[in-house]
Structure formats: C-alpha cells, structure tokens
Design a protein around this motif. Structure first.
Motif, short mmCIF file in Angstrom:
data_model
loop_
_atom_site.label_atom_id
_atom_site.label_comp_id
_atom_site.label_asym_id
_atom_site.label_seq_id
_atom_site.Cartn_x
_atom_site.Cartn_y
_atom_site.Cartn_z
N ASP A 181 -58.42 -30.19 47.95
CA ASP A 181 -58.45 -29.18 46.90
C ASP A 181 -59.00 -27.86 47.42
O ASP A 181 -59.83 -27.22 46.78
CB ASP A 181 -59.27 -29.69 45.71
CG ASP A 181 -59.05 -28.84 44.46
OD1 ASP A 181 -58.03 -28.12 44.40
OD2 ASP A 181 -59.91 -28.89 43.56
N ASP A 182 -58.54 -27.47 48.62
CA ASP A 182 -59.03 -26.23 49.22
C ASP A 182 -57.92 -25.51 49.97
O ASP A 182 -56.75 -25.89 49.87
CB ASP A 182 -60.23 -26.54 50.14
CG ASP A 182 -59.86 -27.54 51.23
OD1 ASP A 182 -58.70 -27.54 51.69
OD2 ASP A 182 -60.73 -28.35 51.61
N GLU A 183 -58.29 -24.48 50.73
CA GLU A 183 -57.29 -23.64 51.41
C GLU A 183 -57.20 -23.94 52.91
O GLU A 183 -56.63 -23.16 53.67
CB GLU A 183 -57.66 -22.18 51.20
CG GLU A 183 -59.05 -21.85 51.75
CD GLU A 183 -59.67 -20.60 51.13
OE1 GLU A 183 -59.53 -20.39 49.91
OE2 GLU A 183 -60.28 -19.83 51.89
N ASN A 184 -57.75 -25.06 53.33
CA ASN A 184 -57.76 -25.37 54.77
C ASN A 184 -56.36 -25.53 55.35
O ASN A 184 -55.43 -25.92 54.66
CB ASN A 184 -58.55 -26.66 55.02
CG ASN A 184 -60.03 -26.45 54.80
OD1 ASN A 184 -60.49 -25.33 54.61
ND2 ASN A 184 -60.78 -27.55 54.79
N LYS A 199 -54.86 -24.72 47.74
CA LYS A 199 -55.25 -23.35 47.38
C LYS A 199 -54.87 -22.38 48.49
O LYS A 199 -54.68 -22.79 49.63
CB LYS A 199 -56.75 -23.29 47.11
CG LYS A 199 -57.13 -24.00 45.82
CD LYS A 199 -58.62 -23.99 45.57
CE LYS A 199 -58.95 -24.68 44.25
NZ LYS A 199 -60.37 -25.08 44.18
N CYS A 200 -54.78 -21.09 48.11
CA CYS A 200 -54.42 -20.07 49.10
C CYS A 200 -55.59 -19.13 49.31
O CYS A 200 -56.23 -18.69 48.35
CB CYS A 200 -53.21 -19.27 48.63
SG CYS A 200 -52.63 -18.13 49.92
N TYR A 206 -54.94 -21.83 43.20
CA TYR A 206 -53.60 -22.40 43.38
C TYR A 206 -52.56 -21.29 43.26
O TYR A 206 -52.52 -20.59 42.24
CB TYR A 206 -53.32 -23.47 42.32
CG TYR A 206 -54.41 -24.51 42.22
CD1 TYR A 206 -54.70 -25.35 43.30
CD2 TYR A 206 -55.15 -24.66 41.06
CE1 TYR A 206 -55.71 -26.30 43.21
CE2 TYR A 206 -56.16 -25.61 40.96
CZ TYR A 206 -56.44 -26.42 42.04
OH TYR A 206 -57.43 -27.35 41.96
N PRO A 207 -51.71 -21.13 44.26
CA PRO A 207 -50.69 -20.08 44.17
C PRO A 207 -49.69 -20.38 43.06
O PRO A 207 -49.37 -21.54 42.80
CB PRO A 207 -50.01 -20.11 45.53
CG PRO A 207 -50.59 -21.22 46.30
CD PRO A 207 -51.66 -21.87 45.52
N THR A 208 -49.21 -19.34 42.40
CA THR A 208 -48.27 -19.51 41.29
C THR A 208 -46.88 -18.99 41.66
O THR A 208 -45.98 -19.00 40.84
CB THR A 208 -48.77 -18.73 40.06
OG1 THR A 208 -49.03 -17.39 40.45
CG2 THR A 208 -50.05 -19.35 39.51
N ASP A 209 -46.73 -18.54 42.90
CA ASP A 209 -45.44 -17.93 43.30
C ASP A 209 -44.73 -18.75 44.37
O ASP A 209 -44.00 -18.21 45.20
CB ASP A 209 -45.68 -16.51 43.80
CG ASP A 209 -46.66 -16.47 44.99
OD1 ASP A 209 -47.35 -17.49 45.23
OD2 ASP A 209 -46.72 -15.44 45.68
N LEU A 210 -44.95 -20.07 44.39
CA LEU A 210 -44.38 -20.91 45.46
C LEU A 210 -42.90 -21.17 45.22
O LEU A 210 -42.47 -21.35 44.09
CB LEU A 210 -45.12 -22.24 45.53
CG LEU A 210 -46.61 -22.17 45.84
CD1 LEU A 210 -47.21 -23.58 45.87
CD2 LEU A 210 -46.88 -21.45 47.15
#
Ligand SMILES: [Zn+2]
Ligand SMILES: [Zn+2]
Length: 254
Positions: A181-184, A199-200, A206-210
C-alpha cells in the motif's frame, strides 16, 4: 569559436564511441537472434531505478539499446518456500505449500528489455512464465496459473503473494515484502516499463488516471522530476485473495 571547437571534439568522441559500439555489435551478431533493435539509439547510463534492485541476486547491465537483467531468482526476504532450516524460512501454516522449495529449484533467469520502452500505443498480452523481475531478484508472473485463472492456486501463495512450482519462485500478487500500500518500486516488466506499488510518488496517493494496464505518465522517485510512463499495481482486490494482482497486462511498451 571556442564553443564550436568543443562541439567538434564532442562529435569526434561520439563518432569514436559509435565506431566502438558498431564493432561490438558486429562481434556479437553471431550469437544474436535478432537485429531489430540496432536502429535504436544506444543508451549510455542505466536508469536510476535499477539502484533499488537486490545486488546479491541481480547483475544488470546495458547492451546497446537493451538492458540485460541476470538474476539468481533468490529473493532477499522471508518465505515458507525457502524450506525449513534456511535463515530466511518463515513458518506459514496456512499456506497450502507446493511440493517445490527454493533450495531444490533452479530459480535463475535472464531477461533482456528495451532501455527505452516502445510506447507507440499498440499493446501485447502477457504470457505464462516470467513477465518481469522484481527488486528482490525473483520473477513476476501475471494473473494465470498453468493456463487457468490464478484463484485456483491462490491457497499456495505465501504472505508476499508468491509461490514456486516446477519453475521459478514468483509473485502473482502485491509483493508485501517490499510494497504494501505504498509507492515503492516493484520491478521491471519485459517491455522495459517499471512497475510501482499502488500509490504514486507524484501525488502520494492512488492514481486516478491509470490506463487499462495500470499505467500513466508522471515523475517518479527515480526520474529526477522528468515525466515517465510507468505502471502501478491496480488498487482493486483480486478474487478472494484479499490482495492485489501485481500485473495482468497488457504490455504497453513492446
Ligand atoms: Zn504461479
Ligand atoms: Zn505513477
């Protein structure tokens, strides 16, 4: 005038470098199956993201316009699949273990990817077997198990979403040993695109533009402010696993 002189010097140096590269390419062409990549510009430096990879397991180097990633496939974290007696053995009584354990298998894999992904808009499906190498050194697989859906084998997945079969130890789900649950950084896929956690770093959430592959274009912690296309683990629970698929495809960078 001074500037021009410097430019000429640089060009001479580049010509020399190119000549050396061509010599290398010609020398290597005997054991190279395909020459399709020779038109692409050679990259001179490994992407900074490779610094996150387990250097005990992986050897990563540039080969013209490609990056070669050799790995022992042995991850630097605990799992039940190391087998009892190993320093990294983790007791996981709820895991319906496969017959194979790490110490009895050959986990070594080598992948070769484009140093610059080919983001032309065409997509390619993922296949069974290794679809990428994680920062731990182990393989990433897709959402299939032996030609069927993964959920039939979900009981054998360890705490970090991985298991081992007749082949290599591999992750199907979010590898919680190094991204939870991270941006690693998770790893690199066969199309040369890096995969990150849910995450980004550009937004911290959480990105919403994937796109359909979990990809988008923003700066990451390894791009020094430059925008770059990359994937994320999509923030949708998979089946009854209580976790998230690492990557189901399709590739966007072939
Ligand atoms: Zn599997
Ligand atoms: Zn991102």
């Amino acid at each position: 005038m001074k500037k021009e002189g410097k430019l000429k010097k640089n060009m001479a140096a580049m010509a020399l470098a190119l000549a050396l590269l061509l010599t290398t390419l010609i020398a290597c062409s005997a054991d190279s199956a395909s020459d399709e990549d020779t038109e692409e510009t050679a990259v001179t430096e490994l992407h900074a993201a490779f610094s996150a990879f387990n250097s005990d397991a992986t050897t990563i180097f540039l080969d013209g316009s490609n990056v070669v990633i050799e790995t022992t496939g042995l991850p630097d974290h605990e799992t039940v699949y190391w087998g009892e007696g190993n320093a990294l053995y983790k007791e996981e009584p709820d895991v319906d273990r496969t017959p194979s354990i790490m110490s009895s298998n050959n986990n070594a894999t080598t992948i070769t990817v484009d140093a610059t992904p080919n983001l032309t808009g065409s997509t390619v499906s993922t296949q069974l077997n290794t679809i990428g190498i994680a920062v731990s050194g182990a393989s990433i697989f897709n959402d299939q198990e032996g030609g069927g859906p993964l959920n039939q084998a979900a009981a054998s997945l360890d705490w970090t979403g991985a298991h081992i079969g007749p082949g290599v130890y591999h992750y199907h789900l979010e590898p919680k040993a190094f991204t939870d649950d991270d941006e690693n950084l998770v790893g690199i896929l066969l199309d040369g695109v890096f995969l990150y956690g849910r995450k980004c770093t550009s937004t911290g959430t959480y990105p919403t533009d994937l796109d359909s592959s979990g990809g988008h274009t923003t700066a990451t912690q390894y791009t020094d402010g430059e925008e770059e296309y990359h994937y994320h683990i999509i923030n949708e629970l998979y089946s009854t696993t209580g976790s998230y698929l690492a990557f189901a495809g399709p590739y966007q960078g072939y």
